[in-house]
Design a protein around this motif. Structure first.
Motif, PDB file in Angstrom:
ATOM      1  N   ARG A  73     -21.559 -30.114  28.849  1.00 31.86           N
ATOM      2  CA  ARG A  73     -21.953 -28.827  29.265  1.00 31.86           C
ATOM      3  C   ARG A  73     -21.336 -28.002  29.765  1.00 31.86           C
ATOM      4  N   GLU A  74     -20.120 -28.231  31.263  1.00 28.61           N
ATOM      5  CA  GLU A  74     -19.475 -27.485  31.716  1.00 28.61           C
ATOM      6  C   GLU A  74     -18.309 -26.998  30.899  1.00 28.61           C
ATOM      7  N   ASN A  75     -18.085 -28.028  30.330  1.00 27.42           N
ATOM      8  CA  ASN A  75     -16.756 -27.332  29.731  1.00 27.42           C
ATOM      9  C   ASN A  75     -17.382 -26.499  28.425  1.00 27.42           C
ATOM     10  N   SER A  76     -18.404 -25.864  27.960  1.00 29.44           N
ATOM     11  CA  SER A  76     -19.331 -25.475  26.785  1.00 29.44           C
ATOM     12  C   SER A  76     -19.489 -24.182  26.953  1.00 29.44           C
ATOM     13  N   LEU A  77     -18.813 -24.147  28.720  1.00 32.74           N
ATOM     14  CA  LEU A  77     -19.927 -22.475  29.092  1.00 32.74           C
ATOM     15  C   LEU A  77     -18.644 -22.138  29.674  1.00 32.74           C
ATOM     16  N   ALA A  78     -17.069 -23.011  29.764  1.00 31.00           N
ATOM     17  CA  ALA A  78     -15.815 -22.360  30.004  1.00 31.00           C
ATOM     18  C   ALA A  78     -14.973 -21.424  29.238  1.00 31.00           C
ATOM     19  N   LEU A  79     -14.432 -21.029  29.353  1.00 35.42           N
ATOM     20  CA  LEU A  79     -12.993 -19.782  29.144  1.00 35.42           C
ATOM     21  C   LEU A  79     -11.845 -21.043  28.637  1.00 35.42           C
ATOM     22  N   TRP A  80     -11.676 -21.070  27.435  1.00 32.80           N
ATOM     23  CA  TRP A  80     -10.121 -21.720  27.559  1.00 32.80           C
ATOM     24  C   TRP A  80      -8.992 -21.596  27.113  1.00 32.80           C
ATOM     25  N   ASP A  81      -7.511 -21.554  27.589  1.00 31.91           N
ATOM     26  CA  ASP A  81      -6.314 -21.527  27.396  1.00 31.91           C
ATOM     27  C   ASP A  81      -6.254 -22.380  25.601  1.00 31.91           C
ATOM     28  N   ALA A  82      -5.733 -21.318  24.769  1.00 27.57           N
ATOM     29  CA  ALA A  82      -5.049 -21.758  23.919  1.00 27.57           C
ATOM     30  C   ALA A  82      -4.344 -22.567  23.623  1.00 27.57           C
ATOM     31  N   GLU A  83      -2.953 -22.607  24.696  1.00 25.37           N
ATOM     32  CA  GLU A  83      -2.130 -23.145  24.785  1.00 25.37           C
ATOM     33  C   GLU A  83      -2.348 -24.869  25.238  1.00 25.37           C
ATOM     34  N   LEU A  84      -3.746 -25.057  25.796  1.00 26.73           N
ATOM     35  CA  LEU A  84      -3.998 -25.991  27.031  1.00 26.73           C
ATOM     36  C   LEU A  84      -4.816 -26.818  25.730  1.00 26.73           C
ATOM     37  N   ILE A  85      -5.532 -26.114  24.564  1.00 32.13           N
ATOM     38  CA  ILE A  85      -5.908 -26.721  23.063  1.00 32.13           C
ATOM     39  C   ILE A  85      -5.043 -27.681  23.020  1.00 32.13           C
ATOM     40  N   LEU A  86      -3.992 -26.712  22.327  1.00 34.30           N
ATOM     41  CA  LEU A  86      -2.859 -27.117  21.128  1.00 34.30           C
ATOM     42  C   LEU A  86      -1.848 -28.125  22.218  1.00 34.30           C
ATOM     43  N   ARG A  87      -1.419 -28.262  23.242  1.00 32.75           N
ATOM     44  CA  ARG A  87      -0.941 -29.576  23.611  1.00 32.75           C
ATOM     45  C   ARG A  87      -2.245 -31.012  23.695  1.00 32.75           C
ATOM     46  N   GLU A  88      -3.389 -30.742  24.332  1.00 32.57           N
ATOM     47  CA  GLU A  88      -3.981 -31.765  23.968  1.00 32.57           C
ATOM     48  C   GLU A  88      -4.759 -32.723  22.659  1.00 32.57           C
ATOM     49  N   LEU A  89      -4.468 -31.252  21.832  1.00 28.15           N
ATOM     50  CA  LEU A  89      -4.712 -31.654  20.238  1.00 28.15           C
ATOM     51  C   LEU A  89      -4.008 -33.511  19.905  1.00 28.15           C
ATOM     52  N   SER A  90      -4.370 -33.850  18.905  1.00 26.32           N
ATOM     53  CA  SER A  90      -4.345 -35.577  18.490  1.00 26.32           C
ATOM     54  C   SER A  90      -2.537 -35.013  18.061  1.00 26.32           C
ATOM     55  N   PRO A  91      -2.134 -36.401  18.182  1.00 31.48           N
ATOM     56  CA  PRO A  91      -1.527 -36.234  17.235  1.00 31.48           C
ATOM     57  C   PRO A  91      -0.497 -36.243  15.713  1.00 31.48           C
ATOM     58  N   SER A  92      -2.058 -37.064  15.872  1.00 27.98           N
ATOM     59  CA  SER A  92      -1.848 -37.609  14.024  1.00 27.98           C
ATOM     60  C   SER A  92      -2.410 -36.645  13.264  1.00 27.98           C
ATOM     61  N   ARG A  93      -1.728 -36.655  12.112  1.00 21.51           N
ATOM     62  CA  ARG A  93      -1.889 -35.508  11.013  1.00 21.51           C
ATOM     63  C   ARG A  93      -1.927 -35.772   9.747  1.00 21.51           C
ATOM     64  N   ASN A  94      -3.356 -37.056   9.729  1.00 21.95           N
ATOM     65  CA  ASN A  94      -4.136 -37.393   8.251  1.00 21.95           C
ATOM     66  C   ASN A  94      -5.247 -37.062   8.252  1.00 21.95           C
ATOM     67  N   ASP A  95      -5.696 -36.999   6.789  1.00 26.12           N
ATOM     68  CA  ASP A  95      -6.664 -36.209   6.675  1.00 26.12           C
ATOM     69  C   ASP A  95      -6.945 -34.996   7.208  1.00 26.12           C
ATOM     70  N   GLY A  96      -6.319 -33.889   6.985  1.00 28.08           N
ATOM     71  CA  GLY A  96      -6.903 -33.120   7.771  1.00 28.08           C
ATOM     72  C   GLY A  96      -6.589 -32.367   9.013  1.00 28.08           C
ATOM     73  N   ALA A  97      -6.155 -33.460   9.652  1.00 31.65           N
ATOM     74  CA  ALA A  97      -6.272 -34.073  11.792  1.00 31.65           C
ATOM     75  C   ALA A  97      -5.062 -32.727  11.846  1.00 31.65           C
ATOM     76  N   PRO A  98      -4.501 -32.708  13.049  1.00 31.98           N
ATOM     77  CA  PRO A  98      -6.029 -32.469  14.267  1.00 31.98           C
ATOM     78  C   PRO A  98      -7.312 -31.562  13.845  1.00 31.98           C
TER      79      PRO A  98
END
Length: 135
Positions: free
Chosen positions: A83-108
């Motif tokens: 819930r805490e993460n859902s109530l916060a605002l997030w930097d786009a760069e942080l999200i992009l850095r933490e995306l799964s490295p896989s690139r299959n079936d549309g991921a990440p």
């Protein structure tokens, strides 16, 4: 009903998103990792499912939903584990850095451009959380 979208010991198979979207006549697109495109799609009201690698959101693998952009340019996240993460605002760069490295079936990233419901009110600034999460 078993559609074989669960891999024992691992979790949800990524093919689930594109296959279920097709089953229900919903568009599903792979966004790649272009920050400006992601922000543009979110700003126009299109939700994005993300597969995350270990980091801020998870110690293993985890799905979160991006569902908007605050006036500050930060991203609104729905995190089913926090819930805490859902109530916060997030930097786009942080999200992009933490995306799964896989690139299959549309991921990440999977984009679902649902049409706006008829008569749906436009979101206002008051609807945005005020907390900021630093990355």
């Amino acid at each position: 009903m078993n559609h074989n979208y669960y891999l024992y010991g691992t979790g949800t198979k990524w093919a689930l998103f594109e296959n279920f979207a097709g089953l229900y006549g919903i568009d599903c697109a792979d966004l790649g990792d272009d920050k400006e495109w992601i922000l543009s799609e979110l700003a126009s009201g299109k939700p994005v499912i993300c597969s995350m690698k270990p980091g801020t959101f998870t110690t293993g693998g985890h799905f979160i939903l991006l569902h908007g952009v605050a006036p500050t340019g930060e991203i609104l996240v729905a995190d089913p584990n926090s819930r805490e993460n859902s109530l916060a605002l997030w930097d786009a760069e942080l999200i992009l850095r933490e995306l799964s490295p896989s690139r299959n079936d549309g991921a990440p990233l999977w984009l679902f451009p649902f049409p706006a419901a008829e008569g749906e009110a436009e979101q206002t600034e008051d609807a945005f959380p005020t907390e900021t999460a630093d990355g």
